[in-house]
Design an enzyme around this catalytic site. Sequence first.
Site, PDB file in Angstrom:
ATOM      1  N   SER A  24       0.799  -1.233   0.000  1.00 33.13           N
ATOM      2  CA  SER A  24       0.000   0.000   0.000  1.00 33.13           C
ATOM      3  C   SER A  24       0.830   1.279   0.000  1.00 33.13           C
ATOM      4  O   SER A  24       0.260   2.373  -0.145  1.00 33.13           O
ATOM      5  CB  SER A  24      -0.941   0.010   1.211  1.00 33.13           C
ATOM      6  OG  SER A  24      -2.037  -0.852   0.984  1.00 33.13           O
ATOM      7  N   LYS A  27       0.252   3.768  -2.752  1.00 29.40           N
ATOM      8  CA  LYS A  27      -0.734   4.850  -2.715  1.00 29.40           C
ATOM      9  C   LYS A  27      -0.097   6.220  -2.567  1.00 29.40           C
ATOM     10  O   LYS A  27      -0.734   7.237  -2.874  1.00 29.40           O
ATOM     11  CB  LYS A  27      -1.742   4.596  -1.590  1.00 29.40           C
ATOM     12  CG  LYS A  27      -2.575   3.327  -1.774  1.00 29.40           C
ATOM     13  CD  LYS A  27      -3.585   3.165  -0.657  1.00 29.40           C
ATOM     14  CE  LYS A  27      -4.454   1.931  -0.864  1.00 29.40           C
ATOM     15  NZ  LYS A  27      -3.834   0.690  -0.371  1.00 29.40           N
ATOM     16  N   SER A  87      -5.861   4.004   3.899  1.00 31.82           N
ATOM     17  CA  SER A  87      -5.319   3.146   2.852  1.00 31.82           C
ATOM     18  C   SER A  87      -6.416   2.507   1.999  1.00 31.82           C
ATOM     19  O   SER A  87      -6.371   1.313   1.671  1.00 31.82           O
ATOM     20  CB  SER A  87      -4.442   2.047   3.477  1.00 31.82           C
ATOM     21  OG  SER A  87      -3.632   1.423   2.528  1.00 31.82           O
ATOM     22  N   LYS A 191       3.198   6.608   5.055  1.00 34.19           N
ATOM     23  CA  LYS A 191       2.310   5.513   4.644  1.00 34.19           C
ATOM     24  C   LYS A 191       2.900   4.156   4.977  1.00 34.19           C
ATOM     25  O   LYS A 191       4.078   3.895   4.734  1.00 34.19           O
ATOM     26  CB  LYS A 191       2.053   5.597   3.131  1.00 34.19           C
ATOM     27  CG  LYS A 191       1.005   4.627   2.613  1.00 34.19           C
ATOM     28  CD  LYS A 191      -0.386   5.060   2.997  1.00 34.19           C
ATOM     29  CE  LYS A 191      -1.419   3.981   2.677  1.00 34.19           C
ATOM     30  NZ  LYS A 191      -1.314   2.802   3.580  1.00 34.19           N
TER      31      LYS A 191
END
Length: 346
Positions: A24, A27, A87, A191
């Site tokens: 993720s 992203k 997320s 993140k």
Amino acid sequence: MLVDMTSGQTLFAKNEDRRFIPASITKVMSAYVAFEMIKSGELDLRQQFTMSPAVATDWYRTGSTMFLEEGEAVEVDLLIKGITSVSANDASAVLAEGAAGSVDQWVNRMNETAASLGMRNSHFGTPNGWPDGGKTFTTARDLELLAKAMISRHPDLYARYFGKEGLRHNGFAQANHDPISGRVDGADGIKTGYTNQAGNGFLGSAAREGARLILVLAAVDDEPTRGNAARQMIEWGFAGYDRQSVFTAGQTIARAQVQNGEASLVGLKTAADVSIAVPIGDTAPRVVSVLYDGPLEAPIRSGERVARLTISGGNMPPANIELYAAEDVAEAGHFTRISNAFESWF
């Protein structure tokens, strides 16, 4: 990997150019592409996109989600919050299709953007990092480049969307899994990522007293270990070094030769205040060098990146700081070229 973004110093690195699956963390590139489109006027935070039947087929309640419903109209602002805070795979796909016309076109734009940033060992196959058979990969060094570009080019949007506690939407409240924001002084994102294949990863950042660190972790065994490692590395990056101010923003620190210009020299300046991270107790002399492919070719625009400053010495990790033209240098006219030619003969 731990980098001082202010000075370009790599404080710690291990396998920084080895490819891995970002999960993720992908992203972050989607967010960066959105920020670039907002800056260029191609995208507006008040625009609304809906989850189409095609997107719903692939991404309705698939993996991490902000619980969007098929046909639901959602503003770009909220979609980005879903991507950066919880997320949301569904938000990533809805934004991609709405902003670019299709998910595939958005992914193409992600890869074009990566290339423009110099992310030579990265490729993206989805807008959200969902397992795709190895099509999506990156390196710690490339993620550091992405984080630096996002924070420096879009500081207001970065502050608006990253490092937040979580999100509530459609009756579901979810927390952000960021292991440093709210727990480490100055931390503000960025993140996490996890799949069974990728393990636990994290791209993080924190700023204190004018210095900013960027951290990359990959393939960590479990979430608690990832969190402890992230917090310890950030704290070490600040506590283990003295920050010494060397230049102020806009200060002309050197001059570079110019070819075929109305002026033969151009001033070089930094874009921001510059400090270097010096290991505590290290008093060795420093070597300062200005590097550029010279002479520079006119015309040159004020603010154009044209050179690099390096500072090294002792046990200090080498600093690499970008330098910019302090003024415009127009291309020389006919008579100036003749005069310059005569001067070069004597």
